[in-house]
Design a protein around this motif. Structure first.
Motif, PDB file in Angstrom:
ATOM      1  N   MET A  84       0.997  -1.156   0.008  1.00 12.78           N
ATOM      2  CA  MET A  84      -0.149   0.173  -0.163  1.00 12.78           C
ATOM      3  C   MET A  84       0.912   1.217  -0.177  1.00 12.78           C
ATOM      4  O   MET A  84       2.022   1.375   0.755  1.00 12.78           O
ATOM      5  CB  MET A  84      -0.970   0.033   1.364  1.00 12.78           C
ATOM      6  CG  MET A  84      -1.797  -1.242   1.403  1.00 12.78           C
ATOM      7  SD  MET A  84      -2.695  -1.045   2.952  1.00 12.78           S
ATOM      8  CE  MET A  84      -3.784  -2.434   2.763  1.00 12.78           C
ATOM      9  N   ALA A  85       0.350   2.091  -0.692  1.00 12.15           N
ATOM     10  CA  ALA A  85       1.124   3.447  -0.714  1.00 12.15           C
ATOM     11  C   ALA A  85       0.818   4.390   0.409  1.00 12.15           C
ATOM     12  O   ALA A  85      -0.343   4.311   1.043  1.00 12.15           O
ATOM     13  CB  ALA A  85       0.684   4.320  -2.019  1.00 12.15           C
ATOM     14  N   ALA A  86       1.826   5.393   1.064  1.00 14.44           N
ATOM     15  CA  ALA A  86       1.431   6.247   1.838  1.00 14.44           C
ATOM     16  C   ALA A  86       0.340   7.281   1.484  1.00 14.44           C
ATOM     17  O   ALA A  86       0.354   7.658   0.364  1.00 14.44           O
ATOM     18  CB  ALA A  86       2.608   7.102   2.318  1.00 14.44           C
ATOM     19  N   ASP A  87      -0.500   7.476   2.511  1.00 19.11           N
ATOM     20  CA  ASP A  87      -1.657   8.317   2.267  1.00 19.11           C
ATOM     21  C   ASP A  87      -1.472   9.833   2.682  1.00 19.11           C
ATOM     22  O   ASP A  87      -2.162  10.516   3.544  1.00 19.11           O
ATOM     23  CB  ASP A  87      -2.992   7.854   2.742  1.00 19.11           C
ATOM     24  CG  ASP A  87      -3.471   6.518   2.314  1.00 19.11           C
ATOM     25  OD1 ASP A  87      -4.332   6.787   1.665  1.00 19.11           O
ATOM     26  OD2 ASP A  87      -2.848   5.400   2.603  1.00 19.11           O
ATOM     27  N   THR A  88      -0.327  10.542   2.136  1.00 18.49           N
ATOM     28  CA  THR A  88       0.015  11.807   2.335  1.00 18.49           C
ATOM     29  C   THR A  88      -0.726  12.888   1.824  1.00 18.49           C
ATOM     30  O   THR A  88      -0.936  14.001   2.384  1.00 18.49           O
ATOM     31  CB  THR A  88       1.523  12.266   2.110  1.00 18.49           C
ATOM     32  OG1 THR A  88       1.312  12.025   0.601  1.00 18.49           O
ATOM     33  CG2 THR A  88       2.515  11.394   2.751  1.00 18.49           C
ATOM     34  N   GLN A  89      -1.797  12.542   0.989  1.00 17.47           N
ATOM     35  CA  GLN A  89      -2.810  13.569   0.445  1.00 17.47           C
ATOM     36  C   GLN A  89      -4.320  12.973   0.820  1.00 17.47           C
ATOM     37  O   GLN A  89      -5.258  13.828   0.643  1.00 17.47           O
ATOM     38  CB  GLN A  89      -2.697  13.652  -1.015  1.00 17.47           C
ATOM     39  CG  GLN A  89      -1.412  14.138  -1.353  1.00 17.47           C
ATOM     40  CD  GLN A  89      -1.482  15.707  -1.474  1.00 17.47           C
ATOM     41  OE1 GLN A  89      -2.461  16.335  -1.184  1.00 17.47           O
ATOM     42  NE2 GLN A  89      -0.023  16.095  -1.253  1.00 17.47           N
ATOM     43  N   ALA A  90      -4.281  11.802   1.743  1.00 15.43           N
ATOM     44  CA  ALA A  90      -5.607  11.484   2.084  1.00 15.43           C
ATOM     45  C   ALA A  90      -6.424  12.567   3.172  1.00 15.43           C
ATOM     46  O   ALA A  90      -5.866  13.200   3.523  1.00 15.43           O
ATOM     47  CB  ALA A  90      -5.570  10.178   2.798  1.00 15.43           C
ATOM     48  N   VAL A  91      -7.817  12.518   3.028  1.00 11.57           N
ATOM     49  CA  VAL A  91      -8.357  13.193   3.919  1.00 11.57           C
ATOM     50  C   VAL A  91      -8.312  12.396   5.412  1.00 11.57           C
ATOM     51  O   VAL A  91      -8.919  11.308   5.349  1.00 11.57           O
ATOM     52  CB  VAL A  91      -9.984  13.465   3.671  1.00 11.57           C
ATOM     53  CG1 VAL A  91     -10.863  14.030   4.651  1.00 11.57           C
ATOM     54  CG2 VAL A  91     -10.061  14.066   2.226  1.00 11.57           C
ATOM     55  N   ILE A  92      -7.818  13.357   6.342  1.00 11.74           N
ATOM     56  CA  ILE A  92      -7.737  12.644   7.652  1.00 11.74           C
ATOM     57  C   ILE A  92      -9.210  13.111   8.518  1.00 11.74           C
ATOM     58  O   ILE A  92      -9.306  14.289   8.669  1.00 11.74           O
ATOM     59  CB  ILE A  92      -6.399  12.989   8.470  1.00 11.74           C
ATOM     60  CG1 ILE A  92      -5.400  12.152   7.816  1.00 11.74           C
ATOM     61  CG2 ILE A  92      -6.566  12.739   9.792  1.00 11.74           C
ATOM     62  CD1 ILE A  92      -3.804  12.642   8.211  1.00 11.74           C
ATOM     63  N   GLY A  93      -9.517  12.040   9.246  1.00 14.49           N
ATOM     64  CA  GLY A  93     -10.663  12.326  10.383  1.00 14.49           C
ATOM     65  C   GLY A  93     -10.064  12.101  11.692  1.00 14.49           C
ATOM     66  O   GLY A  93      -9.093  11.287  11.672  1.00 14.49           O
ATOM     67  N   PHE A  94     -10.289  12.720  12.694  1.00 11.68           N
ATOM     68  CA  PHE A  94      -9.710  12.493  13.981  1.00 11.68           C
ATOM     69  C   PHE A  94     -11.098  12.797  14.806  1.00 11.68           C
ATOM     70  O   PHE A  94     -11.636  13.641  15.164  1.00 11.68           O
ATOM     71  CB  PHE A  94      -8.651  13.820  14.151  1.00 11.68           C
ATOM     72  CG  PHE A  94      -7.797  13.165  15.413  1.00 11.68           C
ATOM     73  CD1 PHE A  94      -6.557  12.740  14.964  1.00 11.68           C
ATOM     74  CD2 PHE A  94      -8.235  13.225  16.686  1.00 11.68           C
ATOM     75  CE1 PHE A  94      -5.709  12.483  16.117  1.00 11.68           C
ATOM     76  CE2 PHE A  94      -7.281  12.863  17.882  1.00 11.68           C
ATOM     77  CZ  PHE A  94      -6.039  12.388  17.364  1.00 11.68           C
ATOM     78  N   VAL A  95     -11.079  11.554  15.753  1.00 17.23           N
ATOM     79  CA  VAL A  95     -12.273  11.740  16.707  1.00 17.23           C
ATOM     80  C   VAL A  95     -11.597  11.713  18.230  1.00 17.23           C
ATOM     81  O   VAL A  95     -10.742  10.822  18.610  1.00 17.23           O
ATOM     82  CB  VAL A  95     -12.944  10.375  16.669  1.00 17.23           C
ATOM     83  CG1 VAL A  95     -14.057  10.463  17.539  1.00 17.23           C
ATOM     84  CG2 VAL A  95     -13.607  10.450  15.126  1.00 17.23           C
ATOM     85  N   GLY A  96     -11.847  12.669  19.030  1.00 11.77           N
ATOM     86  CA  GLY A  96     -11.292  12.662  20.301  1.00 11.77           C
ATOM     87  C   GLY A  96     -10.439  13.815  20.308  1.00 11.77           C
ATOM     88  O   GLY A  96      -9.025  13.507  20.266  1.00 11.77           O
ATOM     89  N   LEU A  97     -10.475  14.838  21.144  1.00 12.87           N
ATOM     90  CA  LEU A  97      -9.937  16.071  21.205  1.00 12.87           C
ATOM     91  C   LEU A  97      -9.406  16.358  22.874  1.00 12.87           C
ATOM     92  O   LEU A  97      -9.534  17.320  23.300  1.00 12.87           O
ATOM     93  CB  LEU A  97     -10.279  17.365  20.615  1.00 12.87           C
ATOM     94  CG  LEU A  97     -10.821  17.053  19.226  1.00 12.87           C
ATOM     95  CD1 LEU A  97     -11.197  18.348  18.712  1.00 12.87           C
ATOM     96  CD2 LEU A  97      -9.407  16.757  18.249  1.00 12.87           C
ATOM     97  N   GLY A  98      -9.430  15.238  23.428  1.00  9.77           N
ATOM     98  CA  GLY A  98      -8.881  15.417  24.879  1.00  9.77           C
ATOM     99  C   GLY A  98      -7.466  16.043  25.236  1.00  9.77           C
ATOM    100  O   GLY A  98      -6.862  16.431  24.426  1.00  9.77           O
ATOM    101  N   VAL A  99      -7.092  15.356  26.424  1.00  7.34           N
ATOM    102  CA  VAL A  99      -5.661  15.743  26.785  1.00  7.34           C
ATOM    103  C   VAL A  99      -4.624  15.441  25.797  1.00  7.34           C
ATOM    104  O   VAL A  99      -3.651  16.346  25.384  1.00  7.34           O
ATOM    105  CB  VAL A  99      -5.489  15.312  28.230  1.00  7.34           C
ATOM    106  CG1 VAL A  99      -3.846  15.394  28.507  1.00  7.34           C
ATOM    107  CG2 VAL A  99      -6.094  15.931  29.072  1.00  7.34           C
ATOM    108  N   MET A 100      -4.730  14.417  25.207  1.00  4.38           N
ATOM    109  CA  MET A 100      -3.417  13.910  24.402  1.00  4.38           C
ATOM    110  C   MET A 100      -4.387  14.080  22.977  1.00  4.38           C
ATOM    111  O   MET A 100      -3.498  14.298  22.085  1.00  4.38           O
ATOM    112  CB  MET A 100      -3.324  12.329  24.623  1.00  4.38           C
ATOM    113  CG  MET A 100      -2.756  12.096  26.014  1.00  4.38           C
ATOM    114  SD  MET A 100      -1.222  12.834  26.189  1.00  4.38           S
ATOM    115  CE  MET A 100       0.057  11.623  25.346  1.00  4.38           C
ATOM    116  N   GLY A 101      -5.453  13.623  22.792  1.00  5.36           N
ATOM    117  CA  GLY A 101      -6.016  13.977  21.463  1.00  5.36           C
ATOM    118  C   GLY A 101      -5.959  15.302  20.758  1.00  5.36           C
ATOM    119  O   GLY A 101      -5.842  15.436  19.584  1.00  5.36           O
ATOM    120  N   GLY A 102      -6.174  16.194  21.563  1.00  4.16           N
ATOM    121  CA  GLY A 102      -6.275  17.439  21.086  1.00  4.16           C
ATOM    122  C   GLY A 102      -4.896  17.795  20.418  1.00  4.16           C
ATOM    123  O   GLY A 102      -4.797  18.574  19.248  1.00  4.16           O
TER     124      GLY A 102
END
Length: 308
Positions: free
Chosen positions: A1-19
């Motif tokens: 698989m190729a690296a997804d450096t242009q992919a759309v990233i989703g991020f869930v959870g913006l807590g102490v570490m996630g933020g």
């Protein structure tokens, strides 16, 4: 698989570490970044970045190619991935989900199997080190995934970590993370006990830490938790509290039971942190366990802590 450096990233959870992790991804990733958290205040950490706020998990699923999770534990990961309002509930799914949370090993493998039925690749990639390391993008990340998936997500994980280790197949990242955490928690109890002992025997705590740090008793816990929290006796709120420690320790003990290991040192640490949580340090930074030791507090029995 190729690296997804242009992919759309989703991020869930913006807590102490996630933020902080999401902020680093938004600053470093070439493609779009969407973020979701149930707490509206959590999005403030993304100010000044290109990250866009998603209104729901459905919006993340509909737009993101790769989704990263930073959640409180196994039940939350299961709900976000597989629940009726989760990432698999709609007609469009992300191609890859990477869980940065700390969960049970069995839970990671079960979620991975369930996602595979939706043709979604899954990696467990729990993170280690401090909140400050998360802010700097210098976390240690332990990854459980097949080789092809690891190669695909490795460049993205380097947005948030300086040390990314492929630990083996699905679930192996959680194995290593739980062992790492157990060692930190156990070392913290041991150091706290010796700091109290040294002080009562006439050695100033600062002198003790300076001397031990130059010998074979030196450790990450001494240089960080010992110097920064236990020495000044500062245990702030909104850090990593005893309740989180107890969650991780329970995961370790479940894994020990599954593998036939009598983890007695971990069981003793569990009793100390339970005493901290019950003795006035709930919600406070977990090195407050030194106060339990300094006060010669009684420890709960393993029987009262055991879960059916």
């Amino acid at each position: 698989m190729a690296a997804d450096t242009q992919a759309v990233i989703g991020f869930v959870g913006l807590g102490v570490m996630g933020g902080p992790m999401c902020r680093n991804m938004a600053l470093k990733h070439a493609g779009d970044v969407l973020a979701f958290d149930a707490n509206p205040q959590a999005f403030q950490i993304l100010d000044g970045t290109k990250a866009r706020r998603a209104a729901s998990l459905a919006e993340i699923a509909a737009q993101a190619d790769i989704v990263f999770l930073s959640l409180p534990g196994t039940p939350a990961v299961e709900a976000v991935c597989l629940g009726p309002q989760g990432l698999t509930a709609g007609t469009r799914h992300p191609r890859v989900i990477v869980d940065l949370s700390t969960t049970t090993v069995a839970g990671a493998r079960q979620v991975g199997e369930a996602l595979a039925a939706h043709d979604i690749a899954f990696a467990d990639a729990p993170v280690a080190r401090t909140r400050e390391a998360a802010q700097r993008g210098e976390l240690s990340i332990m990854v459980g995934a097949d080789a092809a998936l690891f190669a695909r997500i490795d460049p993205l994980l380097h947005y948030i970590g300086t040390d990314v280790t492929h630990c083996g197949g699905l679930g192996c990242g959680q194995v290593v993370k739980l062992i790492n955490n157990a060692l930190v928690f156990e070392n913290t109890v041991a150091l706290a006990e010796m700091m109290v002992l040294g002080e009562r025997a006439g050695v100033a705590p600062a002198t003790l830490l300076d001397a031990v740090s130059k010998g074979s008793g030196d450790s990450f816990v001494l240089r960080n938790h010992g110097r920064k929290a236990m020495l000044p006796r500062q245990f702030p709120d909104k850090s990593f509290p005893p309740e989180y420690v107890l969650k991780d320790i329970q995961y370790v003990l479940e894994l020990a039971a599954e593998t036939g290991v009598a983890a007695r040192v971990t069981e003793l640490a569990q009793r100390y942190y339970a005493a901290a949580a019950q003795g006035g340090y709930s919600g406070r930074y977990f090195p407050a366990v030194i106060e339990v030791i300094d006060g010669n507090a009684d420890l709960p029995s393993t029987t009262t802590l055991r879960k059916d």
